[in-house]
Design an enzyme around this catalytic site. Structure first.
Site, mmCIF file in Angstrom:
data_model
loop_
_atom_site.group_PDB
_atom_site.id
_atom_site.type_symbol
_atom_site.label_atom_id
_atom_site.label_comp_id
_atom_site.label_asym_id
_atom_site.label_seq_id
_atom_site.Cartn_x
_atom_site.Cartn_y
_atom_site.Cartn_z
ATOM 1 N N HIS A 220 0.864 -1.188 0.000
ATOM 2 C CA HIS A 220 0.000 0.000 0.000
ATOM 3 C C HIS A 220 0.898 1.236 0.000
ATOM 4 C CE1 HIS A 220 -3.937 1.948 1.617
ATOM 5 N NE2 HIS A 220 -3.162 2.886 1.094
ATOM 6 N N GLU B 27 -2.467 -1.526 -3.446
ATOM 7 C CA GLU B 27 -3.642 -0.788 -2.992
ATOM 8 C C GLU B 27 -3.257 0.631 -2.615
ATOM 9 O OE1 GLU B 27 -4.902 -3.377 0.173
ATOM 10 O OE2 GLU B 27 -3.807 -2.225 1.688
ATOM 11 N N HIS C 105 -8.173 -5.685 7.001
ATOM 12 C CA HIS C 105 -7.926 -4.683 8.036
ATOM 13 C C HIS C 105 -8.171 -5.289 9.421
ATOM 14 C CE1 HIS C 105 -6.711 -0.497 8.557
ATOM 15 N NE2 HIS C 105 -7.253 -0.632 9.766
#
Length: 255
Positions: A45, A78, A208
């Site tokens: 990310h 991401e 998450h």
């Protein structure tokens, strides 16, 4: 028995590395260790502030994954598609098209956030996302949108052409840690969202704050294809060792 794909998020390895000069610990080496331990994917990310993953990490990991094409390993990038280029960070969509991941997960985060903490409001951002989704898909990249378990929003994701959604599991993890009933209530909402996404022809990912404990329930989510886990996995590796931790997460991803 089926296997939910485990994609190891390497951000926290990069965060630790960035606390010193040099390349220790090496993000690529931990990518290699993850692959050797049997994971199905690697996730990064990158953010414009480069607090952890940096553009060169993305390029090097893309090369690493290509070297393991025979294993059907997947690379997932991401991040926020609206965050502007900064210094040597070219922007998420540009970096994805350059490095050709299997999947690009679009996330509505900002530098001001410690971490991703909500899904897209597609009533607000759908028009801006549409051309970016089309651009990524035209480049042969699967597109996933980071979403809350809101059925109306998931229907909008399908209309925009998303291939998958990634359900934001932070509230589920918080509820699960509070009590079994609270976790179950959020899980039930996620189950309805996952079923609706599947009905609309989209795949379902999740991520998450998932960990070895709450995955005992979350691995029952209908149609769940992939989880990306980084923070808890990295903490568990401090206690259990990296290879043992990967083995434990692979086990909990089998249903």
């Amino acid at each position: 028995m089926s296997q939910i794909s485990l994609s190891v998020n390497l951000n926290k390895i990069a965060l630790l590395r960035n606390s010193r000069d040099g390349d220790f610990p090496s993000v690529v080496e931990f990518g290699k260790r993850s692959i050797a331990a049997g994971v199905q994917g690697l996730t990064v990310h990158p953010r414009p502030d480069q607090r952890h993953i940096r553009p060169h990490d993305v390029r090097e990991l893309a090369d690493l994954v290509r070297q393991h094409a025979a294993q059907h390993l997947e690379f997932n990038i991401e991040g926020n598609p609206f965050a502007p280029a900064r210094d040597d960070y070219p922007g998420l969509v540009e970096l994805a098209i350059e490095t050709q991941p299997h999947q690009c997960t679009l996330v509505p985060d900002s530098d001001a956030q410690k971490t991703s903490d909500h899904g897209f409001d597609l009533n607000e951002s759908g028009d801006k996302l549409q051309p970016l989704i089309t651009r990524l898909k035209n480049a042969g990249i699967r597109v996933s949108l980071f979403m809350d378990p809101d059925l109306a929003q998931i229907e909008l994701a399908a209309k925009l052409g998303a291939d998958r959604i990634e359900l934001y599991t932070g509230p589920f993890a918080h509820g699960f840690a509070e009590s079994g009933d609270a976790g179950q209530a959020v899980f039930d909402a996620h189950s309805k969202a996952a079923l609706r996404a599947t009905e609309l022809g989209m795949g379902v990912n999740a991520g998450h704050d998932l960990n070895l404990d709450n995955m005992q329930l979350y691995n029952q989510l209908p149609g769940l294809l992939e989880v990306s886990i980084g923070h808890a996995l990295t903490v568990d590796a401090l206690l259990m060792g990296f290879d043992n931790t990967i083995a434990a997460y692979l086990a909990v991803c089998r249903t």
